[in-house]
Scaffold this motif. Structure first.
Motif, PDB file in Angstrom:
ATOM      1  N   GLY A   1       0.811  -1.214   0.000  1.00 51.35           N
ATOM      2  CA  GLY A   1       0.000   0.000   0.000  1.00 51.35           C
ATOM      3  C   GLY A   1       0.843   1.261   0.000  1.00 51.35           C
ATOM      4  N   SER A   2       1.925   1.250   0.770  1.00 50.81           N
ATOM      5  CA  SER A   2       2.804   2.417   0.821  1.00 50.81           C
ATOM      6  C   SER A   2       3.432   2.691  -0.540  1.00 50.81           C
ATOM      7  N   PHE A   3       3.829   1.629  -1.225  1.00 50.15           N
ATOM      8  CA  PHE A   3       4.418   1.795  -2.554  1.00 50.15           C
ATOM      9  C   PHE A   3       3.407   2.375  -3.537  1.00 50.15           C
ATOM     10  N   CYS A   4       2.191   1.815  -3.539  1.00 54.90           N
ATOM     11  CA  CYS A   4       1.161   2.296  -4.466  1.00 54.90           C
ATOM     12  C   CYS A   4       0.758   3.731  -4.154  1.00 54.90           C
ATOM     13  N   GLY A   5       0.734   4.080  -2.870  1.00 56.26           N
ATOM     14  CA  GLY A   5       0.372   5.428  -2.489  1.00 56.26           C
ATOM     15  C   GLY A   5       1.454   6.452  -2.773  1.00 56.26           C
ATOM     16  N   TRP A   6       2.669   5.959  -2.999  1.00 59.69           N
ATOM     17  CA  TRP A   6       3.795   6.851  -3.284  1.00 59.69           C
ATOM     18  C   TRP A   6       4.100   6.950  -4.775  1.00 59.69           C
ATOM     19  N   ILE A   7       4.078   5.821  -5.479  1.00 53.71           N
ATOM     20  CA  ILE A   7       4.571   5.802  -6.857  1.00 53.71           C
ATOM     21  C   ILE A   7       3.677   6.596  -7.801  1.00 53.71           C
ATOM     22  N   ILE A   8       2.358   6.483  -7.662  1.00 49.82           N
ATOM     23  CA  ILE A   8       1.455   7.195  -8.572  1.00 49.82           C
ATOM     24  C   ILE A   8       1.585   8.709  -8.424  1.00 49.82           C
ATOM     25  N   PRO A   9       1.486   9.265  -7.214  1.00 53.56           N
ATOM     26  CA  PRO A   9       1.661  10.723  -7.098  1.00 53.56           C
ATOM     27  C   PRO A   9       3.048  11.193  -7.520  1.00 53.56           C
ATOM     28  N   THR A  10       4.064  10.385  -7.244  1.00 53.18           N
ATOM     29  CA  THR A  10       5.423  10.768  -7.619  1.00 53.18           C
ATOM     30  C   THR A  10       5.577  10.870  -9.130  1.00 53.18           C
ATOM     31  N   LEU A  11       4.962   9.925  -9.848  1.00 52.53           N
ATOM     32  CA  LEU A  11       5.052   9.932 -11.305  1.00 52.53           C
ATOM     33  C   LEU A  11       4.199  11.027 -11.936  1.00 52.53           C
ATOM     34  N   LEU A  12       3.083  11.362 -11.296  1.00 50.32           N
ATOM     35  CA  LEU A  12       2.137  12.289 -11.904  1.00 50.32           C
ATOM     36  C   LEU A  12       2.217  13.713 -11.362  1.00 50.32           C
ATOM     37  N   LYS A  13       2.805  13.905 -10.189  1.00 46.80           N
ATOM     38  CA  LYS A  13       2.830  15.240  -9.610  1.00 46.80           C
ATOM     39  C   LYS A  13       3.570  16.247 -10.487  1.00 46.80           C
ATOM     40  N   GLN A  14       4.606  15.777 -11.178  1.00 50.48           N
ATOM     41  CA  GLN A  14       5.371  16.672 -12.036  1.00 50.48           C
ATOM     42  C   GLN A  14       4.546  17.178 -13.209  1.00 50.48           C
ATOM     43  N   LYS A  15       3.400  16.525 -13.464  1.00 51.56           N
ATOM     44  CA  LYS A  15       2.568  16.938 -14.586  1.00 51.56           C
ATOM     45  C   LYS A  15       1.469  17.917 -14.179  1.00 51.56           C
ATOM     46  N   THR A  16       1.338  18.163 -12.888  1.00 57.17           N
ATOM     47  CA  THR A  16       0.232  18.997 -12.455  1.00 57.17           C
ATOM     48  C   THR A  16       0.420  20.459 -12.815  1.00 57.17           C
ATOM     49  N   ASP A  17       1.635  20.866 -13.149  1.00 57.47           N
ATOM     50  CA  ASP A  17       1.845  22.248 -13.580  1.00 57.47           C
ATOM     51  C   ASP A  17       1.178  22.501 -14.931  1.00 57.47           C
ATOM     52  N   ASN A  18       1.030  21.443 -15.716  1.00 58.16           N
ATOM     53  CA  ASN A  18       0.307  21.536 -16.981  1.00 58.16           C
ATOM     54  C   ASN A  18      -1.100  21.017 -16.747  1.00 58.16           C
ATOM     55  N   PRO A  19      -2.104  21.820 -16.945  1.00 61.72           N
ATOM     56  CA  PRO A  19      -3.458  21.390 -16.607  1.00 61.72           C
ATOM     57  C   PRO A  19      -3.922  20.189 -17.418  1.00 61.72           C
ATOM     58  N   ALA A  20      -4.808  19.434 -16.786  1.00 66.67           N
ATOM     59  CA  ALA A  20      -5.391  18.291 -17.490  1.00 66.67           C
ATOM     60  C   ALA A  20      -6.280  18.773 -18.630  1.00 66.67           C
ATOM     61  N   THR A  21      -6.288  17.997 -19.690  1.00 67.58           N
ATOM     62  CA  THR A  21      -7.115  18.326 -20.850  1.00 67.58           C
ATOM     63  C   THR A  21      -8.387  17.494 -20.790  1.00 67.58           C
ATOM     64  N   ILE A  22      -9.523  18.167 -20.856  1.00 69.00           N
ATOM     65  CA  ILE A  22     -10.816  17.488 -20.817  1.00 69.00           C
ATOM     66  C   ILE A  22     -11.531  17.724 -22.141  1.00 69.00           C
ATOM     67  N   VAL A  23     -11.865  16.647 -22.800  1.00 71.08           N
ATOM     68  CA  VAL A  23     -12.566  16.752 -24.081  1.00 71.08           C
ATOM     69  C   VAL A  23     -13.889  16.008 -23.961  1.00 71.08           C
ATOM     70  N   ILE A  24     -14.984  16.719 -24.185  1.00 66.27           N
ATOM     71  CA  ILE A  24     -16.319  16.119 -24.134  1.00 66.27           C
ATOM     72  C   ILE A  24     -16.947  16.239 -25.522  1.00 66.27           C
ATOM     73  N   LEU A  25     -17.237  15.093 -26.121  1.00 64.56           N
ATOM     74  CA  LEU A  25     -17.784  15.070 -27.479  1.00 64.56           C
ATOM     75  C   LEU A  25     -19.144  14.375 -27.467  1.00 64.56           C
ATOM     76  N   PRO A  26     -20.158  15.022 -27.998  1.00 63.76           N
ATOM     77  CA  PRO A  26     -21.480  14.375 -28.066  1.00 63.76           C
ATOM     78  C   PRO A  26     -21.548  13.393 -29.240  1.00 63.76           C
ATOM     79  N   TYR A  27     -22.314  12.345 -29.074  1.00 64.83           N
ATOM     80  CA  TYR A  27     -22.614  11.438 -30.174  1.00 64.83           C
ATOM     81  C   TYR A  27     -24.009  10.881 -29.970  1.00 64.83           C
ATOM     82  N   ASP A  28     -24.479  10.054 -30.895  1.00 65.12           N
ATOM     83  CA  ASP A  28     -25.892   9.708 -30.926  1.00 65.12           C
ATOM     84  C   ASP A  28     -26.386   8.969 -29.687  1.00 65.12           C
ATOM     85  N   LYS A  29     -25.494   8.248 -28.986  1.00 64.30           N
ATOM     86  CA  LYS A  29     -25.923   7.471 -27.818  1.00 64.30           C
ATOM     87  C   LYS A  29     -25.540   8.122 -26.500  1.00 64.30           C
ATOM     88  N   GLY A  30     -25.008   9.301 -26.543  1.00 65.64           N
ATOM     89  CA  GLY A  30     -24.620   9.964 -25.301  1.00 65.64           C
ATOM     90  C   GLY A  30     -23.455  10.899 -25.523  1.00 65.64           C
TER      91      GLY A  30
END
Length: 218
Positions: free
Chosen positions: A181-210
């Motif tokens: 648990g300690s490894f999983c709780g550390w590795i993901i934020p460590t790998l992704l924290k450096q990317k938080t300075d660049n905002p996440a990109t959210i793309v929402i596209l409509p199509y016939d079923k939703g």
């Protein structure tokens, strides 16, 4: 340091193999920490796991007004949970190990699968994932950082102790769960924290079923 870590891993694996091959033999030091099943203690340990995970998600309330921070933090927490779940299930399916309460006459009447998946402790893994995630992601300048970290690891440690005391797990089960648990709780934020300075990109596209929702971190 590395040699000591390797030695500890070898001793742990030896202990598990001895237990798996002969159900009447329990390796050291597990044999000294065996208890009959206690439903009440087991329930309290489950509450401890939930409380630790809730504590890890507490910063989301602060970030709710900032969409990108909220999204990034939520994605990191969700990814850490998924990694913990996948790793825990992989080990439980790969290693057959009976729970400590099976050695006592008053063992509960549970499914055979539940009886044989003692290693590692999933409750402990989730609790330590939450505590370590909280310690990794909380900024050092936050005034409440230290109390949160202390609370998180106190709850996680209490959960581990209760999982042993309830008869659900051996000492080595919770030790492995805490490490996982300690490894999983550390590795993901460590790998992704450096990317938080660049905002996440959210793309929402409509199509016939939703609608189609796409989220990416760059």
């Amino acid at each position: 340091m590395i040699k000591s870590l390797v030695l500890c891993c070898c001793l742990l694996l030896q202990n598990i193999v001895v237990f798996s091959q002969n159900g009447q033999n329990v390796g050291w030091p597990d044999r000294h920490f065996m208890y009959p099943y206690s439903q009440n203690i087991s329930r309290v340990s489950t509450l401890g796991t939930y409380a630790t995970l809730a504590l890890a998600g507490l910063p989301l309330l602060e970030k709710a007004a900032r969409q990108q921070d909220f999204l990034n933090h939520g994605l990191m927490l969700g990814s850490s949970l998924l990694l913990t779940t996948a790793s825990k299930e992989l080990l439980k399916n790969a290693i057959v190990r009976h729970r400590p309460y099976s050695y006592f006459e008053e063992a509960p009447d549970l499914s055979a699968k539940h009886l044989r998946n003692s290693f590692p402790s999933g409750h402990t893994a989730y609790a330590f994932m939450g505590a370590t995630f909280l310690a990794t992601t909380t900024q050092s300048d936050q005034p409440y950082r230290l109390p949160l970290i202390i609370s998180g690891y106190t709850l996680a440690t209490a959960t581990a102790v209760l999982r042993v005391r309830s008869g659900n797990h051996f000492l080595s089960d919770v030790a492995a769960g805490a490490a996982l648990g300690s490894f999983c709780g550390w590795i993901i934020p460590t790998l992704l924290k450096q990317k938080t300075d660049n905002p996440a990109t959210i793309v929402i596209l409509p199509y016939d079923k939703g609608i189609s929702l796409s989220i990416s971190l760059k």
